[in-house]
Design an enzyme around this catalytic site. Structure first.
Site, PDB file in Angstrom:
ATOM      1  N   GLY A 148       0.827  -1.195   0.000  1.00  0.00           N
ATOM      2  CA  GLY A 148       0.000   0.000   0.000  1.00  0.00           C
ATOM      3  C   GLY A 148       0.863   1.247   0.000  1.00  0.00           C
ATOM      4  O   GLY A 148       2.058   1.210   0.315  1.00  0.00           O
ATOM      5  N   CYS A 149       0.255   2.370  -0.353  1.00  0.00           N
ATOM      6  CA  CYS A 149       1.016   3.614  -0.471  1.00  0.00           C
ATOM      7  C   CYS A 149       1.517   4.107   0.888  1.00  0.00           C
ATOM      8  O   CYS A 149       2.708   4.389   1.049  1.00  0.00           O
ATOM      9  CB  CYS A 149       0.179   4.684  -1.168  1.00  0.00           C
ATOM     10  SG  CYS A 149      -1.518   4.825  -0.556  1.00  0.00           S
ATOM     11  N   TYR A 150       0.629   4.191   1.865  1.00  0.00           N
ATOM     12  CA  TYR A 150       1.077   4.604   3.199  1.00  0.00           C
ATOM     13  C   TYR A 150       2.124   3.642   3.772  1.00  0.00           C
ATOM     14  O   TYR A 150       3.162   4.084   4.294  1.00  0.00           O
ATOM     15  CB  TYR A 150      -0.112   4.694   4.159  1.00  0.00           C
ATOM     16  CG  TYR A 150      -1.052   5.845   3.939  1.00  0.00           C
ATOM     17  CD1 TYR A 150      -0.620   7.169   4.009  1.00  0.00           C
ATOM     18  CD2 TYR A 150      -2.405   5.620   3.686  1.00  0.00           C
ATOM     19  CE1 TYR A 150      -1.500   8.226   3.823  1.00  0.00           C
ATOM     20  CE2 TYR A 150      -3.294   6.673   3.503  1.00  0.00           C
ATOM     21  CZ  TYR A 150      -2.837   7.966   3.569  1.00  0.00           C
ATOM     22  OH  TYR A 150      -3.710   9.014   3.388  1.00  0.00           O
ATOM     23  N   GLN A 315       6.449  10.926  -1.208  1.00  0.00           N
ATOM     24  CA  GLN A 315       6.438  10.165  -2.458  1.00  0.00           C
ATOM     25  C   GLN A 315       5.204  10.557  -3.269  1.00  0.00           C
ATOM     26  O   GLN A 315       4.280  11.194  -2.765  1.00  0.00           O
ATOM     27  CB  GLN A 315       6.395   8.663  -2.189  1.00  0.00           C
ATOM     28  CG  GLN A 315       5.084   8.191  -1.579  1.00  0.00           C
ATOM     29  CD  GLN A 315       4.992   6.686  -1.386  1.00  0.00           C
ATOM     30  OE1 GLN A 315       5.946   5.957  -1.606  1.00  0.00           O
ATOM     31  NE2 GLN A 315       3.827   6.215  -0.973  1.00  0.00           N
TER      32      GLN A 315
END
Length: 349
Positions: A148-150, A315
């Site tokens: 996942g991004c987080y 990011q």
């Protein structure tokens, strides 16, 4: 040249995959599926791709996907696991950008995603695709669960501390204050995502519990090689009125060993050979705009008090936080240079 399929080509991560792969010298997208736009030229939906592709969206056809060397699933949770077993039986590698292969703990998966896992045997053999920390396993993998991004920002933000031979931080006191652009919620229509709900607004969400929390905890346990040491970890995500970009601010308490360690040098040495992780000078301020469109994560450290450390990690949530990292993993799986197709510089201003 490898043959690539993308399932779910109309979402933000799907079209980001296509944008990246159209520039890849060793990959060609052959299949691009959509449940709602089959037959429609891709460039009609995404005008930035005019002149770069003549692909049309198609219905999901498992036989066509089996002809690909690798298939990316840029779909809602629960789709990839319905097809993974058939694809790997045909020799096709699978990279899932949803959560089907992120959590090894089935109980946690079912709790947070509200469904039974369709192929726990495939899950058991899958590899978590945090590229910088799992390279050797990724090279041998048939199925990748893209992070996942987080969780990507958190793991790369904390890994140098957790990989140290000494205990440098109090693992039960970690606080993660994270912010994301609205593209992280996907392209589907919803009231909470419309312009008038998000412009001139800033809000926390998932405060009582977010799906990325168990992923963060499981991943950090694997990095640290210790179980049940992150029970007190707090994670609160926020939505900011921008399209793409993510900034996580991580607060940790230092142990006596951590107080005595040159933490800036620790991070610089840990990431010295990483093309996509930039450790900035101490007390810098990584900005989301500096990584917009790039497969790069920028880190900066602050030590406001002798026993406190603040880690900033920025990011592009659609690139390093999703599609770029997925292509980075694909490159490893097929023996390509890790940065093939990913050399783009962030867009600024």
């Amino acid at each position: 040249m490898i043959s690539v399929g993308i399932v779910g080509g109309t979402g933000y991560t799907g079209v980001e995959l296509l944008r990246i792969l159209l520039r890849h010298p060793k990959a060609q997208v052959r299949v691009l599926t959509s449940r709602t736009e089959a037959g429609k030229p891709v460039a009609d939906m995404f005008p930035n791709l005019r002149g770069h592709t003549d692909l049309h969206f198609s219905d999901l056809n498992i036989d066509a996907l089996k002809e690909c060397d690798v298939v990316f699933f840029a779909t809602p949770h629960g789709v990839a696991m319905q097809h993974a077993k058939d694809l790997i039986a045909a020799g096709t590698k699978v990279i899932d950008l949803a959560a089907d292969f992120r959590l090894q703990n089935l109980e946690q998966f079912e709790k947070w995603y509200g469904m039974e896992h369709a192929c726990p045997d495939v899950l058991k053999d899958s590899v978590y695709g945090l590229t910088e920390l799992n390279r050797e396993k990724i090279k041998q993998a048939q199925v990748i669960g893209n992070p996942g991004c987080y969780p990507t920002t958190v793991q790369l933000g904390l890994a140098p501390l957790l990989k140290s031979a000494q205990a440098l931080i109090e693992t039960k006191n970690i606080i993660i204050d994270a912010k994301s652009g609205v593209s992280g919620a996907g392209r589907k229509a919803s009231l909470g995502m419309i312009y008038s709900e998000n412009a001139d607004n800033f809000k926390a969400y998932g405060v009582a519990g977010h799906r990325h929390h168990p992923e963060i905890v499981e991943a950090l346990e694997n990095i640290a090689g210790k179980k049940d040491v992150f029970e007190g970890l707090l994670f609160v995500p926020h939505l900011v009125p921008m399209i793409r970009g993510m900034l996580s601010t991580i607060y940790v308490d230092l142990t006596e060993a951590g107080k005595q360690t040159d933490l800036q040098a620790l991070y610089e040495n840990f990431y010295a050979n990483e093309k996509f992780v930039d450790v900035m000078p101490a007390n810098s301020s990584p900005e989301t705009r500096s990584v917009r469109g790039a497969n790069e994560l920028r880190i900066a450290l602050y030590k406001p008090q002798p026993n406190k450390l603040i880690i900033l990690a920025a990011q592009d949530n659609l690139v390093k936080g999703a599609s770029g990292q997925a292509v980075q993993n694909m490159n490893l799986m097929f023996g390509f240079n890790e940065d093939e197709g990913l050399q783009g510089i962030g867009l600024l201003p």
